[in-house]
Design a protein around this motif. Structure first.
Motif, short mmCIF file in Angstrom:
data_model
loop_
_atom_site.label_atom_id
_atom_site.label_comp_id
_atom_site.label_asym_id
_atom_site.label_seq_id
_atom_site.Cartn_x
_atom_site.Cartn_y
_atom_site.Cartn_z
N ILE A 1 -0.55 29.91 -43.70
CA ILE A 1 -0.39 29.00 -42.57
C ILE A 1 -1.67 28.23 -42.30
N CYS A 2 -2.83 28.78 -42.67
CA CYS A 2 -4.10 28.11 -42.40
C CYS A 2 -4.34 26.93 -43.33
N GLY A 3 -3.43 26.68 -44.25
CA GLY A 3 -3.48 25.43 -45.00
C GLY A 3 -3.02 24.25 -44.15
N GLU A 4 -2.33 24.54 -43.04
CA GLU A 4 -1.96 23.50 -42.07
C GLU A 4 -3.19 23.22 -41.22
N GLU A 5 -3.54 21.94 -41.08
CA GLU A 5 -4.86 21.60 -40.57
C GLU A 5 -5.16 22.13 -39.17
N THR A 6 -4.18 22.14 -38.29
CA THR A 6 -4.48 22.61 -36.92
C THR A 6 -4.56 24.13 -36.87
N ALA A 7 -3.79 24.83 -37.71
CA ALA A 7 -3.92 26.28 -37.81
C ALA A 7 -5.28 26.64 -38.39
N LEU A 8 -5.73 25.84 -39.34
CA LEU A 8 -7.06 26.04 -39.91
C LEU A 8 -8.14 25.89 -38.84
N LEU A 9 -8.00 24.89 -37.97
CA LEU A 9 -8.97 24.68 -36.91
C LEU A 9 -8.98 25.85 -35.94
N ASP A 10 -7.80 26.36 -35.58
CA ASP A 10 -7.75 27.54 -34.71
C ASP A 10 -8.46 28.72 -35.36
N SER A 11 -8.23 28.90 -36.65
CA SER A 11 -8.88 30.00 -37.37
C SER A 11 -10.39 29.83 -37.39
N LEU A 12 -10.85 28.60 -37.60
CA LEU A 12 -12.29 28.33 -37.58
C LEU A 12 -12.91 28.66 -36.23
N GLU A 13 -12.15 28.44 -35.18
CA GLU A 13 -12.65 28.71 -33.83
C GLU A 13 -12.57 30.19 -33.45
N GLY A 14 -12.08 31.03 -34.39
CA GLY A 14 -12.03 32.46 -34.13
C GLY A 14 -10.73 32.96 -33.57
N ARG A 15 -9.73 32.08 -33.51
CA ARG A 15 -8.43 32.50 -32.99
C ARG A 15 -7.46 32.76 -34.13
N ARG A 16 -6.31 33.29 -33.79
CA ARG A 16 -5.27 33.50 -34.78
C ARG A 16 -4.82 32.16 -35.35
N GLY A 17 -4.64 32.10 -36.65
CA GLY A 17 -4.25 30.84 -37.28
C GLY A 17 -2.81 30.49 -36.98
N GLN A 18 -2.60 29.57 -36.05
CA GLN A 18 -1.26 29.09 -35.71
C GLN A 18 -1.33 27.58 -35.49
N PRO A 19 -0.30 26.85 -35.88
CA PRO A 19 -0.32 25.39 -35.71
C PRO A 19 -0.31 24.99 -34.24
N ARG A 20 -1.00 23.91 -33.95
CA ARG A 20 -1.03 23.37 -32.59
C ARG A 20 0.07 22.32 -32.43
N LEU A 21 0.48 22.14 -31.21
CA LEU A 21 1.42 21.06 -30.91
C LEU A 21 0.66 19.74 -30.93
N LYS A 22 1.21 18.76 -31.63
CA LYS A 22 0.57 17.44 -31.70
C LYS A 22 1.49 16.38 -31.11
N PRO A 23 0.93 15.35 -30.39
CA PRO A 23 -0.50 15.17 -30.08
C PRO A 23 -1.00 16.19 -29.05
N PRO A 24 -2.36 16.28 -28.87
CA PRO A 24 -3.39 15.43 -29.48
C PRO A 24 -3.61 15.78 -30.95
N PHE A 25 -4.08 14.80 -31.70
CA PHE A 25 -4.34 14.97 -33.11
C PHE A 25 -5.82 15.33 -33.33
N PRO A 26 -6.13 15.94 -34.48
CA PRO A 26 -7.52 16.33 -34.73
C PRO A 26 -8.52 15.17 -34.66
N ALA A 27 -8.07 13.95 -34.94
CA ALA A 27 -8.99 12.81 -34.92
C ALA A 27 -9.64 12.63 -33.55
N THR A 28 -8.96 13.04 -32.50
CA THR A 28 -9.53 12.93 -31.16
C THR A 28 -9.81 14.29 -30.53
N SER A 29 -9.05 15.32 -30.93
CA SER A 29 -9.22 16.64 -30.33
C SER A 29 -9.00 17.70 -31.41
#
Length: 437
Positions: free
Chosen positions: A176-204
């Motif tokens: 699941i961390c191949g999905e970009e927002t789940a990857l970002l959550d994992s990088l931040e130390g949280r469980r890798g789960q996709p975020r609801l978009k928007p907002p998109f990574p380009a701004t948030s």
């Protein structure tokens, strides 16, 4: 244009100690960086736009356009920092292009990271590598250390006044961390789960700041574009899908491996490069971009493998993970194995994917074991219809692709499984009243 090309992305792979800084510099390494640092960031963004480079991670989104989405406001006190994140999770079944790149030529990725960070005005980059890929993690970390020691990373890179730090982060091995927002959550130390978009990574994105997330192969292409120019890059591939691409060819071929070719090459041509079908057993079905892309059959040998060609034929280019299966393989069995993977890797955040993949596995396993019914085929299609487009991320959509496409092309094979099930045993007649137990 689908003629063979002089290798671009793989040209250093077979050089002695190709992963070392010394070899990389001998083969024009970091020359593109010196050129890029003399340009304006906006000029580099425009160059990548003009080249037509599209994301090599699966979606094929125009890279220069993604970079341009980053807000370029004031950079003084109080302004949010900008980040570059490299998606090196590479968990798609059949995909093996980023790991060889990081093993054989990690400095091409690092040089691309520096140029990209300069273009989007980011001073921090994170390279997120799948945790099981231990050797690539070590290679990239060593290459980062070499780049710091040589002045390509850190403060005032090559006297340009540009600062950049790169951190190599090892994930925990979740598809699941191949999905970009789940990857970002994992990088931040949280469980890798996709975020609801928007907002998109380009701004948030990372830490709620403007973030560009790009695939390894995408960023490794950037130095070559800076050196060769947009027109040179467009001389390869097709008009809407320009440039070279690494195709991961696996399965029933004589020489499985990585084949760099212009976008738009066909499976027929790739099979020639790979020595043809193994032992001469005919082709039955194949995936153009990994198991999450709708499968193709022998009738699709001449489909151009670029973003438009694959889509026009009813599939997706995806990660160009070309899995080839011959006539000895059961389609329902292969689909069952893929679906078991998606069920296991579902993060469980949304109901359609969590429950739907579970139900699909139950039905497929029952059918393969010979206990299915003809109604199961329609049930699976109905479940897929309730997953597709109703999940937080593309994992749910990808899980339905092999099933719906397999039924489209091989429905009879599923029905034959049902017809082949053993006849139900007749129920025993009730014993007469009063009979001894």
């Amino acid at each position: 244009m689908t003629d063979m090309l002089t290798p671009v992305l793989t040209r250093r792979w077979q050089s002695p100690r190709s992963w070392s800084l010394e070899t990389y510099e001998q083969l024009e390494g970091y020359q593109a960086l010196r050129t890029a640092l003399t340009a304006q960031p906006d000029q580099l963004i425009q160059l990548v736009k003009d080249s037509g480079l599209r994301g090599r991670g699966g979606a094929g989104f125009p890279t220069g356009m993604k970079w341009s989405f980053i807000p370029q406001g004031p950079t003084g006190p109080g302004a949010k920092p900008k980040y570059l994140v490299i998606n090196a999770d590479e968990g798609e079944p059949g995909t093996c292009k980023d790991i060889p790149t990081m093993m054989a030529d990690p400095h091409s990725l690092i040089e691309g990271c520096i140029i990209t960070s300069f273009a989007i005005r980011a001073n921090f980059c994170a390279i997120y590598i799948r945790g099981e890929a231990l050797h690539p993690i070590r290679r990239v970390r060593n290459a980062v250390n070499e780049a710091y020691a040589k002045g390509y990373l850190g403060k005032d890179i090559l006297g340009s006044g540009f600062d950049l730090d790169i951190v190599v982060h090892a994930g925990a091995g979740a598809y699941i961390c191949g999905e970009e927002t789940a990857l970002l959550d994992s990088l931040e130390g949280r469980r890798g789960q996709p975020r609801l978009k928007p907002p998109f990574p380009a701004t948030s994105g990372l830490y709620a700041s403007p973030t560009v997330v790009n695939n390894v192969e995408t960023i490794a292409s950037v130095p070559a574009i800076v050196q060769g120019g947009a027109e040179w890059f467009r001389s390869m591939g097709t008009e809407k899908s320009p440039g070279p691409k690494i195709y991961s060819v696996s399965g029933h071929v004589e020489r499985p491996g990585q084949y760099e070719a212009p976008l738009g090459i066909t499976l027929r041509q790739l099979l020639e490069l790979a020595g043809g079908m193994k032992d001469g057993v005919p082709l039955k079905f194949w995936t153009p971009g990994g198991s999450s892309t709708p499968l193709f059959t022998a009738e699709h040998l001449d489909v151009p493998l670029d973003f438009e060609g694959a889509a026009a034929a009813g599939s997706m280019l995806g990660t160009t993970a070309v899995q080839v299966f011959n006539e000895t393989v059961s389609v329902p069995w292969a689909v069952m194995k893929w679906t078991e993977f998606y069920k296991h890797e579902s993060c469980g955040k949304c109901t359609p994917c969590r429950e739907g993949t579970y139900w699909l596995v139950q039905i497929l396993e029952r059918m393969v074991e010979g206990h299915g019914t003809a109604a199961d085929v329609e049930t699976m299609l109905d479940i897929c219809d309730n997953i597709l487009g109703r999940s937080f991320c593309a994992l749910g959509d990808g899980a339905t692709s092999p099933i719906t496409s397999a039924i489209k092309y091989f429905r009879q094979e599923f029905l034959d499984l049902c017809a082949a099930q053993p006849a139900a045993q007749a129920e025993p007649e009730p014993e007469p009243a009063g009979a001894m137990a």
